[in-house]
Scaffold this active site. Sequence first.
Site: not given
Length: 532
Positions: A383, A509, A511
């Site tokens: 990001c 994102h 993650e």
Amino acid sequence: MQTKFIFVTGGVMSGLGKGVVTSSIAKLLQLSNQRVSCVKIDPYLNYDAGTMNPVAHGEVYVTDDGGECDMDIGNYERFLNQNLKKTHNITTAQIYSSVIEAERRGEYLGACVQIIPHITDEIKKRIHKIAEDEKLDFLVVECGGTVGDIESLPFLEALRQMRLEEGPQSVLFVHVTLAPSLDVVGEQKTKPTQHSVQELRRIGIQPDFMAVRCTEPLLESTKKKISMFTNVTASDVFSCHDVPSIFSVPQILYEQGIVDKIFTKFAKVGMINSAANWDKWNGIVQSMQHKDGEIKIAMVGKYVTLADSYVSVNHALKHAGAKIGKSVSIDWIDSEGINGNVDTLSKYNGILVPGGFGSRGVEGIIKTANYAREKNIPYLGICFGFQLAAVAFGRYVLNYSDANSTELDPNTTHPVVDLLPEQKTLSNLGGTLRLGAHNITIKPNTIASKTYNADHVSRRHRHRYEINTKYLHEFEKNGLVFSAESDNSKRMEMLEIPSHKFYFGVQFHPEFNSRPGFPEESFEAFIRASAS
Ligand code: GLN
């Protein structure tokens, strides 16, 4: 079918790992082939976690449907390997807003609108709706905060009412507390636990189970004492002692018989043999512990003073390490301090720049992204880290000395990163970023397509700025490829430098999609490159 509810409350102090206890109980039920989910109640007055500072409160966890949630939702998703909807994070503001809006619409027909029953009804309605919509066998609800807080009172009251209305055969209370040991001799103190249960009982809740955090396993004598003072059977007092990994907590609770006890309490028969599920889960837990060599990662960002600010990134790196049998050590480096001495990064196998907002420390991040490129060190930009890699490339390769994101310099003559067009007229900051899962198209024959082994992928977003497509041609001519896009090429989603060992950035994102045993692809590729 009627859903059984398990309500998890906390006493003594925050940060005891209520989220891990909640996730572990849910995991054990899932391993027993039950349909299960979790809910987090956050009694604060923010509508959601989106406007909260990650250094004070931990990361903002984004769900597929664009919720900006408490980071416990991330724990649930990782433990259960299951995507949750944003309705699973209930806050005081959401409850009060709906009640107040209903009042304005005149829905209460002249009644005086009160905490009991209107606020408590709204809380119960939301919990029931999740249970029904998702046809759950079990719903584990964690009430944030500590018993005794003013904010959590309406929620605890609603949970108390649910126990009365559904009956004890459908609702079970688990109270999480702490038994501290003050010296090396290690006498486990029970007074704080006694007091917190007194407080809970004062508001009408008698816990069924106690989950007691302690450094060493809870002694039998401590259990008996807690039992006596809390009116909980000694065998229903569970030890939650320190273990090397949070993913071992289900195992220690299981060994103390918690699953049998839950089934017995709920008079549920026919617990399903779950040996195959357990084998799979144990395999994952063990892979997280088996280590053969270490990969050193520098994580350069601005919210580095609290490990929880990037908790999902930390987890994702560990999932990726486990996949290739290596441990990953992470050094958090404050980008504000890095400006003059990027050379300190030479000792790392890989450099990761996570998400972020605002201009503090940004020059250090831009230098970091450039350093990784020049020194051929594997780089993963997420990001903000993706956007600033483009800024660094604009400055140092395209030679636009003031290249920038308009978030950081609204007057730059080279806005390589600019506001999303739909953001230009917005004035509210809460809940207005580009949020949640969006479909991404990957270009064939790129590092991205190799990494994802797919031509499409759906990933979660949380941003207000994006790559300015005016500069695409120039970037690509000079060796930086945008290898994935969304919304018919309107937005760039991934970047890479094919001539580099591994230089990769993603607008989304990744993650939030990484799970133990199933690392997200870009993390795995980054860790593999860092290990080689
Ligand atoms: N600040 C950037 C934006 O708003 C990046 C956001 C992020 O890293 N989550 O687009």
